[in-house]
Design an enzyme around this catalytic site. Structure first.
Site, short mmCIF file in Angstrom:
data_model
loop_
_atom_site.label_atom_id
_atom_site.label_comp_id
_atom_site.label_asym_id
_atom_site.label_seq_id
_atom_site.Cartn_x
_atom_site.Cartn_y
_atom_site.Cartn_z
N ASP A 141 88.22 27.99 21.04
CA ASP A 141 89.28 27.50 20.14
C ASP A 141 88.88 27.63 18.67
O ASP A 141 89.29 28.59 18.01
CB ASP A 141 89.65 26.05 20.50
CG ASP A 141 91.09 25.70 20.14
OD1 ASP A 141 91.85 26.61 19.74
OD2 ASP A 141 91.47 24.53 20.29
N ASP A 142 88.14 26.65 18.15
CA ASP A 142 87.71 26.66 16.74
C ASP A 142 86.22 26.30 16.71
O ASP A 142 85.85 25.16 16.38
CB ASP A 142 88.54 25.64 15.95
CG ASP A 142 90.02 25.97 15.98
OD1 ASP A 142 90.43 26.88 15.24
OD2 ASP A 142 90.76 25.36 16.77
N HIS A 189 91.00 32.67 23.59
CA HIS A 189 91.61 31.60 22.78
C HIS A 189 90.60 31.15 21.74
O HIS A 189 89.80 30.27 21.97
CB HIS A 189 92.04 30.45 23.69
CG HIS A 189 92.74 29.33 22.99
ND1 HIS A 189 93.54 28.42 23.65
CD2 HIS A 189 92.79 28.97 21.69
CE1 HIS A 189 94.03 27.55 22.78
NE2 HIS A 189 93.57 27.85 21.57
N GLU A 217 98.87 21.05 25.01
CA GLU A 217 97.57 20.58 24.49
C GLU A 217 97.72 19.07 24.29
O GLU A 217 97.08 18.27 24.96
CB GLU A 217 97.23 21.30 23.18
CG GLU A 217 95.91 20.83 22.55
CD GLU A 217 95.63 21.49 21.19
OE1 GLU A 217 96.55 22.07 20.58
OE2 GLU A 217 94.46 21.38 20.73
N HIS A 244 100.58 28.26 22.46
CA HIS A 244 99.96 26.96 22.73
C HIS A 244 101.04 26.06 23.32
O HIS A 244 102.14 25.95 22.77
CB HIS A 244 99.45 26.31 21.45
CG HIS A 244 98.18 26.90 20.90
ND1 HIS A 244 98.01 28.23 20.68
CD2 HIS A 244 97.02 26.30 20.54
CE1 HIS A 244 96.79 28.44 20.19
NE2 HIS A 244 96.16 27.29 20.10
N HIS A 246 90.62 30.89 17.34
CA HIS A 246 91.28 31.12 16.04
C HIS A 246 90.20 31.56 15.07
O HIS A 246 89.26 30.78 14.80
CB HIS A 246 91.94 29.84 15.55
CG HIS A 246 92.90 29.26 16.54
ND1 HIS A 246 94.26 29.44 16.46
CD2 HIS A 246 92.69 28.52 17.66
CE1 HIS A 246 94.85 28.82 17.48
NE2 HIS A 246 93.91 28.26 18.23
N1 HPA Z 1 95.99 23.83 18.52
C1 HPA Z 1 96.98 24.17 17.70
N2 HPA Z 1 96.79 24.87 16.60
C2 HPA Z 1 95.56 25.29 16.32
C3 HPA Z 1 94.50 24.97 17.12
C4 HPA Z 1 94.73 24.21 18.30
O1 HPA Z 1 93.84 23.87 19.10
N3 HPA Z 1 93.41 25.51 16.54
C5 HPA Z 1 93.82 26.16 15.43
N4 HPA Z 1 95.13 26.02 15.29
ZN ZN Z 2 94.06 26.97 19.80
#
Ligand code: HPA
Ligand code: ZN
Length: 345
Positions: free
Chosen positions: A284-285, A23, A206, A203, A25
């Site tokens: 994630d990012d 996971h 969250e 997703h 991006h």
């Molecule tokens: N959630 C939803 N969209 C996203 C995320 C996330 O954590 N990171 C990049 N796009």
């Molecule tokens: Zn994500």
């Protein structure tokens, strides 16, 4: 065998632990330094004076406040080389953290909306992934994410653009603004993706409710849930996740930066493991949320008191949850066993 290691040995064990990242991006790995370099070479003006003022803007209060900055940052990506450079920089970080297998998300609509060709995006990313296997010993695959704040028709148009490239990515996912955009909005496009033989993930949970996790499972028929941290509100859902060995790709630093949990010691990852959920740790990012894979493991481990047994479980879960071929999974599991044995575990 006891899973107790002295703190310095535990840190060493964690550092070299082989792991899969499921996971992440790729647009979220674009570090401010590279963003500024690309802005300069592509003649694009960023609304920040320098790297420091951009980093200072990374102060988020929820998912949307992050997404606004994340999409703006992606505007510097123009050429195939830009996409290659971004992915290569991430893959070097992955290698340094002993990530041996990556399934990376990319958001084609963020780029095609700005006039960048789909082929430019996927070809740059794919070139980096292919090179990583030989040069870095990191196996990297791509998962195409649909932006859920856009329509299902737009997702279908993206899938059409992707069809000539079916050999280059292994699945589809669903990301962007969750609340108000439930999984069922994308029922038909996910059915088409499954028909094409693609893996499917989404997703869910969250910021959104457990109901979104149920519909990701029942309507989209996903093989993993991305995030899923809200599942613990729903005992029947937990029971199902455990019974079906349905993986959750959890992103602890992301959850703190986006205020899903106030502090890391309140995170529910350890509870998930105790309940028998196939939870994994992911970044994630990483350029926006304060760290790559090992930083996520270190901060979570310290706050929740995870021992070598938990870390071993998280690594094993990541391989089980991956879409790697059976022979590759076995190689990864063997490597994990060797790593544990070297620490007397
Ligand atoms: N959630 C939803 N969209 C996203 C995320 C996330 O954590 N990171 C990049 N796009
Ligand atoms: Zn994500």
């Amino acid at each position: 065998m006891s899973a107790v290691l002295a703190p310095d040995r535990l840190a060493e064990f964690l550092h070299g632990l082989p792991k899969a990242e499921l996971h992440m991006h790729i647009e979220g790995s674009l570090e401010p330094e590279l963003m500024f370099a690309m802005a300069q070479r592509n003649g694009i003006a960023l609304p920040y004076a320098d790297v420091e003022s951009l980093r200072a803007a990374y102060d988020f209060h929820n998912l949307q406040s992050f997404l606004d900055i994340y999409y703006a940052g992606a505007s510097v990506l123009q050429t195939e080389q830009d996409f290659f450079d971004m992915a290569w920089a991430y893959l070097l970080r992955a290698q340094a953290d002993h990530v041996v297998h990556v399934e990376m998300f990319f958001d084609p609509q963020t780029h095609t909306e700005r006039g960048v060709a789909f082929d430019t995006v996927i070809d740059g990313l794919k070139r980096a992934c292919d090179r990583a296997a030989g040069e870095l010993g990191v196996r990297a695959e791509l998962i195409l994410c649909f932006l859920r704040h856009l329509s299902e028709d737009e997702a279908f148009a993206t899938l059409e653009q992707a069809k000539p490239h079916l050999g280059k990515f292994i699945g589809v996912g669903l990301d962007s603004s969750e609340v108000g955009h439930p999984p069922e909005k994308f029922a038909r496009v996910f059915a088409e993706a499954r028909r094409l033989g693609l893996h499917v993930v989404a997703h869910a949970g969250e910021e959104g409710p457990p109901a979104y996790i149920w519909s990701a499972l029942d309507v989209l028929k996903v093989e993993r849930i991305d995030h899923g941290v809200q599942s613990l509100q729903d005992a029947a859902l937990v029971e199902r996740l455990v019974k079906e060995r349905m993986p959750l790709t959890v992103c602890p630093l992301s959850n703190i930066k986006l205020c899903v949990f106030e502090k890391m010691d309140q995170h529910n990852l350890r509870r998930m493991l105790d309940l028998g959920i196939v939870a994994t740790v992911n970044s994630d990012d990483p350029a926006y949320f304060g760290g790559y894979m090992n930083q996520n493991f270190r901060e979570t481990g310290a706050a929740l008191g995870l021992d070598a047994g938990h870390l071993r479980q998280l690594s094993a879960n990541s391989f089980e949850a991956s879409f790697a071929a059976a022979a590759d999974k076995q190689r990864y599991v063997d490597r994990l066993g060797e790593h544990c044995a070297a620490f007397g575990l």
